[in-house]
Motif scaffolding. Structure first.
Motif, PDB file in Angstrom:
ATOM      1  N   THR A 145      28.097  -0.791 -19.354  1.00 52.63           N
ATOM      2  CA  THR A 145      28.483  -1.682 -18.591  1.00 52.63           C
ATOM      3  C   THR A 145      29.257  -2.198 -18.630  1.00 52.63           C
ATOM      4  OG1 THR A 145      26.506  -2.696 -17.721  1.00 52.63           O
ATOM      5  CG2 THR A 145      26.334  -0.260 -17.348  1.00 52.63           C
ATOM      6  N   ASP A 146      29.786  -2.504 -17.662  1.00 53.80           N
ATOM      7  CA  ASP A 146      31.326  -3.759 -17.373  1.00 53.80           C
ATOM      8  C   ASP A 146      30.174  -4.917 -16.700  1.00 53.80           C
ATOM      9  OD1 ASP A 146      33.472  -2.404 -18.535  1.00 53.80           O
ATOM     10  OD2 ASP A 146      34.826  -3.301 -17.222  1.00 53.80           O
ATOM     11  N   TYR A 147      30.672  -6.770 -17.423  1.00 55.73           N
ATOM     12  CA  TYR A 147      29.969  -7.577 -17.200  1.00 55.73           C
ATOM     13  C   TYR A 147      29.362  -7.940 -16.998  1.00 55.73           C
ATOM     14  CZ  TYR A 147      32.859 -11.554 -16.332  1.00 55.73           C
ATOM     15  OH  TYR A 147      33.997 -12.299 -16.042  1.00 55.73           O
ATOM     16  N   GLY A 177      33.120   4.108 -21.949  1.00 55.78           N
ATOM     17  CA  GLY A 177      33.472   3.857 -23.570  1.00 55.78           C
ATOM     18  C   GLY A 177      34.570   4.497 -23.936  1.00 55.78           C
ATOM     19  N   ARG A 178      35.257   4.257 -24.865  1.00 57.19           N
ATOM     20  CA  ARG A 178      36.726   4.277 -24.854  1.00 57.19           C
ATOM     21  C   ARG A 178      36.739   4.920 -26.575  1.00 57.19           C
ATOM     22  NH1 ARG A 178      40.202  -0.350 -24.835  1.00 57.19           N
ATOM     23  NH2 ARG A 178      39.713  -1.451 -26.881  1.00 57.19           N
ATOM     24  N   LYS A 179      37.500   5.563 -27.348  1.00 57.89           N
ATOM     25  CA  LYS A 179      37.551   6.160 -28.837  1.00 57.89           C
ATOM     26  C   LYS A 179      38.720   4.721 -28.212  1.00 57.89           C
ATOM     27  CE  LYS A 179      36.047  10.510 -28.169  1.00 57.89           C
ATOM     28  NZ  LYS A 179      36.374  11.914 -28.209  1.00 57.89           N
ATOM     29  N   VAL A 204      36.204  -7.271 -26.263  1.00 61.93           N
ATOM     30  CA  VAL A 204      37.107  -6.248 -27.117  1.00 61.93           C
ATOM     31  C   VAL A 204      37.373  -5.241 -26.319  1.00 61.93           C
ATOM     32  CG1 VAL A 204      34.538  -7.229 -27.898  1.00 61.93           C
ATOM     33  CG2 VAL A 204      34.234  -5.378 -25.733  1.00 61.93           C
ATOM     34  N   ALA A 205      37.412  -4.857 -24.721  1.00 65.20           N
ATOM     35  CA  ALA A 205      38.117  -4.350 -24.439  1.00 65.20           C
ATOM     36  C   ALA A 205      39.856  -4.588 -24.196  1.00 65.20           C
ATOM     37  CB  ALA A 205      37.820  -4.416 -23.045  1.00 65.20           C
ATOM     38  N   TYR A 206      40.362  -5.340 -25.098  1.00 65.69           N
ATOM     39  CA  TYR A 206      41.670  -5.650 -25.117  1.00 65.69           C
ATOM     40  C   TYR A 206      41.786  -5.499 -26.705  1.00 65.69           C
ATOM     41  CZ  TYR A 206      41.166  -7.597 -20.134  1.00 65.69           C
ATOM     42  OH  TYR A 206      41.184  -8.149 -19.298  1.00 65.69           O
ATOM     43  N   VAL A 230      31.888  -1.131  -8.252  1.00 68.53           N
ATOM     44  CA  VAL A 230      32.395  -0.616  -8.092  1.00 68.53           C
ATOM     45  C   VAL A 230      33.405  -0.943  -9.273  1.00 68.53           C
ATOM     46  CG1 VAL A 230      33.903   0.845  -6.737  1.00 68.53           C
ATOM     47  CG2 VAL A 230      31.518   0.592  -6.700  1.00 68.53           C
ATOM     48  N   GLN A 231      34.013   0.098 -10.770  1.00 60.43           N
ATOM     49  CA  GLN A 231      35.134   0.033 -10.564  1.00 60.43           C
ATOM     50  C   GLN A 231      36.353   1.000 -10.561  1.00 60.43           C
ATOM     51  OE1 GLN A 231      36.399  -1.186 -15.915  1.00 60.43           O
ATOM     52  NE2 GLN A 231      33.938  -1.409 -14.557  1.00 60.43           N
ATOM     53  N   PHE A 232      37.142   0.197 -11.038  1.00 58.98           N
ATOM     54  CA  PHE A 232      38.657   1.364 -10.254  1.00 58.98           C
ATOM     55  C   PHE A 232      40.005   0.923 -11.914  1.00 58.98           C
ATOM     56  CE2 PHE A 232      39.316   0.255  -5.917  1.00 58.98           C
ATOM     57  CZ  PHE A 232      37.900   1.167  -5.598  1.00 58.98           C
ATOM     58  N   LEU A 233      39.755   2.397 -12.562  1.00 57.15           N
ATOM     59  CA  LEU A 233      40.695   1.828 -13.738  1.00 57.15           C
ATOM     60  C   LEU A 233      42.072   2.846 -13.908  1.00 57.15           C
ATOM     61  CD1 LEU A 233      38.677   1.930 -16.598  1.00 57.15           C
ATOM     62  CD2 LEU A 233      40.279   0.382 -16.013  1.00 57.15           C
ATOM     63  N   HIS A 234      43.470   2.894 -13.728  1.00 55.78           N
ATOM     64  CA  HIS A 234      44.703   3.085 -13.190  1.00 55.78           C
ATOM     65  C   HIS A 234      45.329   3.550 -14.681  1.00 55.78           C
ATOM     66  CE1 HIS A 234      48.561   3.159 -11.175  1.00 55.78           C
ATOM     67  NE2 HIS A 234      48.049   4.306 -11.641  1.00 55.78           N
ATOM     68  N   HIS A 288      48.128   0.911 -21.530  1.00 54.47           N
ATOM     69  CA  HIS A 288      47.791   0.955 -20.757  1.00 54.47           C
ATOM     70  C   HIS A 288      47.109   0.576 -19.538  1.00 54.47           C
ATOM     71  CE1 HIS A 288      49.765  -2.295 -17.670  1.00 54.47           C
ATOM     72  NE2 HIS A 288      49.027  -2.555 -17.625  1.00 54.47           N
ATOM     73  N   LEU A 289      45.913  -0.168 -19.133  1.00 52.59           N
ATOM     74  CA  LEU A 289      45.237   0.421 -18.034  1.00 52.59           C
ATOM     75  C   LEU A 289      45.309  -0.418 -17.019  1.00 52.59           C
ATOM     76  CD1 LEU A 289      41.935   2.975 -19.005  1.00 52.59           C
ATOM     77  CD2 LEU A 289      44.113   3.128 -19.078  1.00 52.59           C
ATOM     78  N   GLU A 290      45.468  -0.477 -16.297  1.00 52.90           N
ATOM     79  CA  GLU A 290      44.502  -1.514 -14.596  1.00 52.90           C
ATOM     80  C   GLU A 290      43.212  -1.298 -14.185  1.00 52.90           C
ATOM     81  OE1 GLU A 290      47.002  -4.938 -11.647  1.00 52.90           O
ATOM     82  OE2 GLU A 290      47.569  -2.091 -11.785  1.00 52.90           O
ATOM     83  N   THR A 331      42.809  -8.468 -11.107  1.00 48.20           N
ATOM     84  CA  THR A 331      42.978  -7.473 -11.684  1.00 48.20           C
ATOM     85  C   THR A 331      43.114  -7.657 -12.664  1.00 48.20           C
ATOM     86  OG1 THR A 331      45.588  -6.763 -11.232  1.00 48.20           O
ATOM     87  CG2 THR A 331      43.882  -5.884  -9.332  1.00 48.20           C
ATOM     88  N   TRP A 332      42.970  -7.075 -13.643  1.00 48.58           N
ATOM     89  CA  TRP A 332      43.323  -6.869 -15.206  1.00 48.58           C
ATOM     90  C   TRP A 332      43.942  -6.130 -16.023  1.00 48.58           C
ATOM     91  CZ3 TRP A 332      40.068  -3.602 -16.862  1.00 48.58           C
ATOM     92  CH2 TRP A 332      38.504  -2.848 -15.411  1.00 48.58           C
ATOM     93  N   GLN A 333      44.497  -6.128 -16.994  1.00 49.78           N
ATOM     94  CA  GLN A 333      45.441  -5.369 -17.901  1.00 49.78           C
ATOM     95  C   GLN A 333      44.517  -4.840 -19.208  1.00 49.78           C
ATOM     96  OE1 GLN A 333      47.417  -4.389 -16.078  1.00 49.78           O
ATOM     97  NE2 GLN A 333      46.768  -5.674 -14.612  1.00 49.78           N
TER      98      GLN A 333
HETATM   99  O1  LIG Z   1      39.980   1.610 -22.345  1.00 50.48           O
HETATM  100  C1  LIG Z   1      39.556   1.776 -21.575  1.00 50.48           C
HETATM  101  O2  LIG Z   1      39.274   3.303 -21.383  1.00 50.48           O
HETATM  102  C2  LIG Z   1      38.330   1.369 -20.942  1.00 50.48           C
HETATM  103  C3  LIG Z   1      38.359   0.363 -21.005  1.00 50.48           C
HETATM  104  C4  LIG Z   1      36.639  -0.304 -20.898  1.00 50.48           C
HETATM  105  O3  LIG Z   1      36.062   0.682 -20.260  1.00 50.48           O
HETATM  106  C5  LIG Z   1      37.136  -2.036 -20.187  1.00 50.48           C
HETATM  107  O4  LIG Z   1      38.190  -2.472 -20.261  1.00 50.48           O
HETATM  108  O5  LIG Z   1      35.866  -2.272 -20.010  1.00 50.48           O
END
Ligand SMILES: O=C(O)CCC(=O)C(=O)O
Ligand SMILES: C[N+](C)(C)CCCC(=O)O
Ligand SMILES: [Fe+2]
Ligand SMILES: [Zn+2]
Length: 456
Positions: free
Chosen positions: A272-274, A417-419, A261-263, A283-287, A430-432, A249-251
């Motif tokens: 799309t990721d990766y 995406g995210r603003k 760049v997500a970090y 499939v992706q989960f974001l908590h 913080h999203l996991e 999992t990743w933070q």
């Molecule tokens: O920060 C977010 O809301 C999304 C993060 C994201 O898209 C990612 O980690 O690939």
């Protein structure tokens, strides 16, 4: 009643804020299968009435050979010339089965390892020119075939009927197995939402979640504990997660010396990721554990819907994005050190021209561009056309995650995406996250469908 629903499924439709949906997919038995699961879910508050397919051809009104309440066999006939077995069903309709296929799929203990439900017959043992000695319907209504070497096969009528070779039956079974019909959406979508704990503990809720994840591409789960480890817990509900160089999992946090760049706290364009992997996570989960006070909103689009729209509005751009392979790159260190390279189409289509996967992250798109000089500008204008289409307000969904929210989505289909956000030292966003693959998710989906509805 369900047949009517299926007929209506052929209409191209989108999910609108105003419409209430219910998944109407018919299994090859005439009963509502996946359909009932979503609409009877205790958890998934379906704010939808009709969930109609789009993007794949919905099953045509099914021939009597494809559907029905598992009728018995009236009679069988060997068509010697064609080397086909003709099965005439009680009620009406008939099905044809090639001798070679029947011999290949003999269900007897010599030809099948029952404990593995797998073929033990070797291809070297299969005579692909076999005839039959005699055929008959047994007293318990099985189809019996005696082969020239006196080996005997017995086939169950229901088993045979499901495997009927008619185009309608084949299509119905393939849809039942793979659920490739999608419901397209735009900014008006009301994201299907379920309760996190219910999905973990209730099979009906879990089934409804995965059905909607497959068909709509995004499902929101609310009420997850606000602590790390929840995406891992949820992935155990399915099987196991997909390990990548970013860890099990990743933070997602604003980090110094970010390896992605997500970090950071910057804006992430739709991606799309990766795509740097040749087999990106399905499939992706974001908590959400902590949200920024200002900014940090999420954005998402239906990449399949947008690709089909691009195909209509700008066929040349569509052709370019489905035929040119783009280099992606990702170098750094996280779970371990990595130097990843891939070549992917921005839009992947299958051999029938259907869109099956989007591969696009502008951050990891390589400066290496393996194209002849004269194709470079056309590539950029095509990509620009696709991204501009996605960014139109009528296509893009915006939502802001709050602590305890967990979003699950199809990473082969959605771009997200995210603003940008303000980083506060006392309140860090913080999203996991975690990835899974579609094979594992579909496996759990089939098992849940069988256990909830008792279907095969
Ligand atoms: O920060 C977010 O809301 C999304 C993060 C994201 O898209 C990612 O980690 O690939
Ligand atoms: C979030 N993270 C860092 C695991 C992956 C970001 C997606 C990508 O680099 O394509
Ligand atoms: Fe992402
Ligand atoms: Zn056998």
């Amino acid at each position: 009643m369900w047949t009517t629903t299926i007929a209506r499924c052929t209409l191209p439709t989108m999910l609108k804020r105003s419409s209430v949906l219910a998944c109407h997919v018919l299994r090859a038995g005439g009963r509502p299968g996946w359909a009932a699961a979503i609409s009877s879910s205790p958890s998934l508050h379906l704010t939808w009435r009709q969930l109609r397919g789009h993007g794949t051809q919905a099953p045509a009104p099914l021939a009597s050979t494809a559907l029905g309440d598992s009728p018995g066999v009236r009679q069988v006939r060997a068509l010697e010339q064609e080397r086909l077995l003709e099965v005439e069903w009680e009620g009406s309709g008939q099905s044809l089965y090639p001798y070679t296929w029947l011999r290949d799929n003999c269900q007897c203990p010599l030809c099948t390892l029952q404990s593995a439900q797998a073929r033990s017959l070797l291809l070297s043992q299969l005579d692909i020119h076999t005839g039959v000695d005699r055929v008959q319907v047994t007293d318990n209504n099985k189809v019996s075939i005696v082969w020239p070497d006196q080996h005997t096969s017995e086939f169950d009528p229901e088993w045979l009927r499901k495997r009927c070779f008619s185009p309608a039956a084949r299509q119905a079974l393939q849809e039942e197995l793979f659920l490739n019909e999608r419901a397209y959406w735009d900014s008006e979508l009301r994201i299907p939402t379920a309760n996190f704990e219910e999905v973990l503990h209730d099979d009906k809720a879990a089934l409804a979640w995965l059905l909607a994840l497959r068909r709509v591409g995004i499902v929101y789960l609310k009420g997850a504990p606000v602590e790390q480890g929840q995406v891992a817990r949820l992935s155990q509900r399915i099987g196991y997660l997909r390990l990548t160089f970013y860890g099990h999992t990743w933070q997602v946090q604003d980090k110094s010396q970010a390896n992605n760049v997500a970090y950071t706290s910057g804006k992430l364009g739709l991606h799309t990721d990766y795509p740097a992997l040749h087999y990106p996570p399905g499939v992706q989960f974001l908590h959400c554990l902590s949200q920024a006070g200002e900014g940090g909103e999420s954005e998402a689009v239906d990449g399949f819907h947008m690709a089909d729209q691009l195909r209509r509005e700008d066929p040349e751009a569509f052709k370019t994005l489905t035929s040119l392979r783009v280099d992606f790159t990702d170098t750094g260190s996280d779970y371990c050190d990595f130097m990843v390279q891939s070549k992917n189409h921005i839009i992947d289509v299958d051999s029938d021209g259907r869109v099956v996967r989007i591969n696009y992250n502008n951050a990891t798109r390589d400066s290496v561009l393996d194209l002849p000089l004269h194709q470079v500008q056309a590539f950029y204008s095509s990509l620009k056309a696709y991204v501009q289409l996605m960014t139109r307000p009528e296509n893009m969904l915006t939502y802001k995650m709050e602590p305890g929210d967990l979003v699950t989505f199809d990473n082969w289909r959605l771009l997200h995406g995210r603003k940008s956000f303000q980083s506060h030292p006392d309140r860090v966003r913080h999203l996991e996250g975690a990835y899974l693959d579609w094979d594992e998710v579909m496996s759990r989906l089939r098992i849940l469908c069988k256990s909830v509805h008792g279907e095969s």
